[in-house]
Write a protein that holds these residues in place. Structure first.
Motif, PDB file in Angstrom:
ATOM      1  N   ALA A  60      -1.804  48.969   6.441  1.00 20.37           N
ATOM      2  CA  ALA A  60      -0.517  48.258   6.407  1.00 20.37           C
ATOM      3  C   ALA A  60       0.589  49.089   5.762  1.00 20.37           C
ATOM      4  O   ALA A  60       1.693  48.577   5.533  1.00 20.37           O
ATOM      5  N   ALA A  61       0.323  50.360   5.497  1.00 19.93           N
ATOM      6  CA  ALA A  61       1.240  51.169   4.668  1.00 19.93           C
ATOM      7  C   ALA A  61       2.680  51.216   5.180  1.00 19.93           C
ATOM      8  O   ALA A  61       3.613  51.375   4.396  1.00 19.93           O
ATOM      9  N   ALA A  62       2.889  51.068   6.483  1.00 16.52           N
ATOM     10  CA  ALA A  62       4.256  51.180   7.036  1.00 16.52           C
ATOM     11  C   ALA A  62       5.067  49.889   6.864  1.00 16.52           C
ATOM     12  O   ALA A  62       6.268  49.877   7.131  1.00 16.52           O
ATOM     13  N   ALA A  63       4.419  48.835   6.424  1.00 10.91           N
ATOM     14  CA  ALA A  63       5.101  47.528   6.337  1.00 10.91           C
ATOM     15  C   ALA A  63       6.218  47.547   5.302  1.00 10.91           C
ATOM     16  O   ALA A  63       6.218  48.368   4.377  1.00 10.91           O
ATOM     17  N   ASP A  64       7.151  46.629   5.443  1.00 15.91           N
ATOM     18  CA  ASP A  64       8.237  46.491   4.458  1.00 15.91           C
ATOM     19  C   ASP A  64       7.702  45.975   3.129  1.00 15.91           C
ATOM     20  O   ASP A  64       8.167  46.359   2.058  1.00 15.91           O
ATOM     21  N   ALA A  65       6.769  45.023   3.212  1.00 18.40           N
ATOM     22  CA  ALA A  65       6.159  44.451   2.004  1.00 18.40           C
ATOM     23  C   ALA A  65       4.702  44.147   2.325  1.00 18.40           C
ATOM     24  O   ALA A  65       4.381  43.742   3.442  1.00 18.40           O
ATOM     25  N   ILE A  66       3.831  44.364   1.329  1.00 17.06           N
ATOM     26  CA  ILE A  66       2.399  44.115   1.533  1.00 17.06           C
ATOM     27  C   ILE A  66       1.922  43.158   0.446  1.00 17.06           C
ATOM     28  O   ILE A  66       1.955  43.484  -0.755  1.00 17.06           O
ATOM     29  N   LEU A  67       1.489  41.979   0.857  1.00 13.99           N
ATOM     30  CA  LEU A  67       0.981  40.963  -0.066  1.00 13.99           C
ATOM     31  C   LEU A  67      -0.536  40.886   0.079  1.00 13.99           C
ATOM     32  O   LEU A  67      -1.085  41.208   1.131  1.00 13.99           O
ATOM     33  N   ILE A  68      -1.179  40.439  -0.987  1.00 15.08           N
ATOM     34  CA  ILE A  68      -2.638  40.340  -0.982  1.00 15.08           C
ATOM     35  C   ILE A  68      -3.003  38.856  -1.004  1.00 15.08           C
ATOM     36  O   ILE A  68      -2.649  38.135  -1.950  1.00 15.08           O
ATOM     37  N   GLY A  69      -3.710  38.404   0.059  1.00 16.17           N
ATOM     38  CA  GLY A  69      -3.950  36.971   0.203  1.00 16.17           C
ATOM     39  C   GLY A  69      -5.414  36.589   0.206  1.00 16.17           C
ATOM     40  O   GLY A  69      -6.276  37.337   0.691  1.00 16.17           O
ATOM     41  N   SER A  70      -5.683  35.423  -0.355  1.00 14.36           N
ATOM     42  CA  SER A  70      -7.035  34.842  -0.336  1.00 14.36           C
ATOM     43  C   SER A  70      -6.867  33.348  -0.585  1.00 14.36           C
ATOM     44  O   SER A  70      -5.784  32.891  -0.967  1.00 14.36           O
ATOM     45  N   PHE A  71      -7.923  32.574  -0.384  1.00 16.12           N
ATOM     46  CA  PHE A  71      -7.797  31.138  -0.648  1.00 16.12           C
ATOM     47  C   PHE A  71      -7.414  30.878  -2.106  1.00 16.12           C
ATOM     48  O   PHE A  71      -6.785  29.875  -2.417  1.00 16.12           O
ATOM     49  N   ALA A  72      -7.777  31.796  -2.992  1.00 20.88           N
ATOM     50  CA  ALA A  72      -7.450  31.623  -4.417  1.00 20.88           C
ATOM     51  C   ALA A  72      -5.948  31.530  -4.649  1.00 20.88           C
ATOM     52  O   ALA A  72      -5.497  30.912  -5.616  1.00 20.88           O
ATOM     53  N   ASN A  73      -5.151  32.140  -3.759  1.00 15.45           N
ATOM     54  CA  ASN A  73      -3.685  32.092  -3.947  1.00 15.45           C
ATOM     55  C   ASN A  73      -2.962  31.659  -2.666  1.00 15.45           C
ATOM     56  O   ASN A  73      -1.835  32.100  -2.403  1.00 15.45           O
ATOM     57  N   LEU A  74      -3.590  30.784  -1.910  1.00 13.41           N
ATOM     58  CA  LEU A  74      -3.032  30.348  -0.622  1.00 13.41           C
ATOM     59  C   LEU A  74      -1.594  29.827  -0.736  1.00 13.41           C
ATOM     60  O   LEU A  74      -0.685  30.303  -0.041  1.00 13.41           O
TER      61      LEU A  74
END
Ligand code: MLT
Length: 243
Positions: free
Chosen positions: A114-128
Motif C-alpha cells: 500500500a506504500a503509494a497510498a495517500d494514507a495507510i490505516l491499520i484495521g481490525s475488529f478491535a478498532n472497527l
C-alpha cells in the motif's frame, strides 16, 4: 458527492500504483493488524513493519536500545525474537515507550503493497468503529485484505464487509464487485447472529491458530471495538503510530 469504496480481497488483486491518491485500510485480522493495535494501545511508541526477518533484525540493531523485536513465521515466534504475533504478548510491561520492530508472513507485506497510498490505516475488529470514523473525511478508500499466502481469507473479507456496511450506501458507492461481496458476507454474518468468535474459529486462519495453540488470540481478535485508536503507517518514516 458520492464517495468511492473498493475492497481487495488480496494484495495481488490490485496493482500498488492503483492505490495512489487513495486512503487504504490494511487488514490482517488474524493476527497482525489486531496485534499492532494492541501494541500501540499498550504504549508502544511506534511499530516498524519489515518484510523479511533479516531486515527486522538489522532495523532493530540500527535502532539500538528500547526496541522490541516481534513477529512470526508459520504462526510461531521467530528464533531470537522477543515476542511472537499474539496480541496478548504486547502488554504494557513488554512494549510501553518502546519501538516494536515487526515482521509477519502476510500482514506486513500487505502494508508495503500500500506504500503509494495517500494514507495507510491499520484495521481490525478491535478498532472497527475508529476506522469507520477515520474514513468519514475521505473520498476514495480501499480496504486491502492481507489474505494468507495468496489465498483469500474469510476473516479479512468479513472485516472489510463490516466497514463497507457501516459506511452505508447513501454516501458511499461500491466501486468494485469485491466490495459488494464483502459487504454481503458481513450482512449474512449479521443475519446469522454470530458470535464473531465462532465464525473466526471456523475460518481456515482460525483453525490454524487453534492447531498452533493460539485459541485465545481468536477471542481477542473477535472483540469488536475493544480499542478506539487508529494506527497509521507513515511511509516516509516507515513507522506505524497513533496520532
Ligand atoms: C500474517 O501476517 O501472516 C499473520 O498475522 C500470521 C499470524 O497470525 O501469525
Amino acid at each position: 458527492m458520492t464517495r468511492a469504496l473498493r475492497v481487495h480481497m488480496l494484495p495481488q488483486l490490485v496493482e500498488p500504483a492503483d492505490l495512489r491518491g487513495r486512503t487504504v485500510v490494511v487488514i490482517d485480522v488474524l493476527r497482525a493488524t489486531t496485534t499492532i493495535a494492541y501494541a500501540l494501545a499498550n504504549g508502544a511508541t511506534s511499530v516498524v513493519p519489515c518484510l523479511e526477518i533479516d531486515e527486522a533484525r538489522a532495523t532493530a540493531r540500527q535502532l539500538g536500545s528500547g526496541v522490541v523485536l516481534g513477529g512470526e513465521r508459520r504462526g510461531l515466534r521467530i528464533e531470537g525474537f522477543d515476542l511472537g504475533n499474539s496480541p496478548s504478548e504486547y502488554t504494557r510491561a513488554a512494549v510501553e515507550e518502546r519501538t516494536v520492530v515487526f515482521t509477519t508472513t502476510n500482514g506486513t507485506r500487505a502494508m508495503r503493497h500500500a506504500a503509494a497510498a495517500d494514507a495507510i490505516l491499520i484495521g481490525s475488529f478491535a478498532n472497527l468503529s475508529a476506522v469507520v470514523a477515520a474514513l468519514a473525511n475521505c473520498e476514495r478508500a480501499d480496504l486491502l485484505c492481507a489474505g494468507t499466502n495468496g489465498a483469500v481469507t474469510a476473516e479479512d473479507t468479513l472485516f472489510a464487509g463490516a466497514v463497507a456496511h457501516r459506511l452505508g450506501s447513501d454516501e458511499w458507492g461500491m466501486e468494485n464487485d469485491q466490495a459488494f461481496l464483502a459487504r454481503d458476507a458481513w450482512r449474512a454474518f449479521l443475519a446469522d447472529g454470530g458470535p464473531l468468535s465462532a465464525t473466526l474459529r471456523a475460518c481456515q486462519g482460525g483453525k490454524n491458530l487453534i492447531a498452533e495453540g493460539f485459541d485465545a488470540d481468536i477471542d481477542t481478535a473477535a472483540q469488536i471495538d475493544a480499542l478506539s485508536l487508529v494506527p497509521r503507517l507513515n511511509v516516509g518514516t516507515g513507522r506505524i503510530a497513533v496520532r
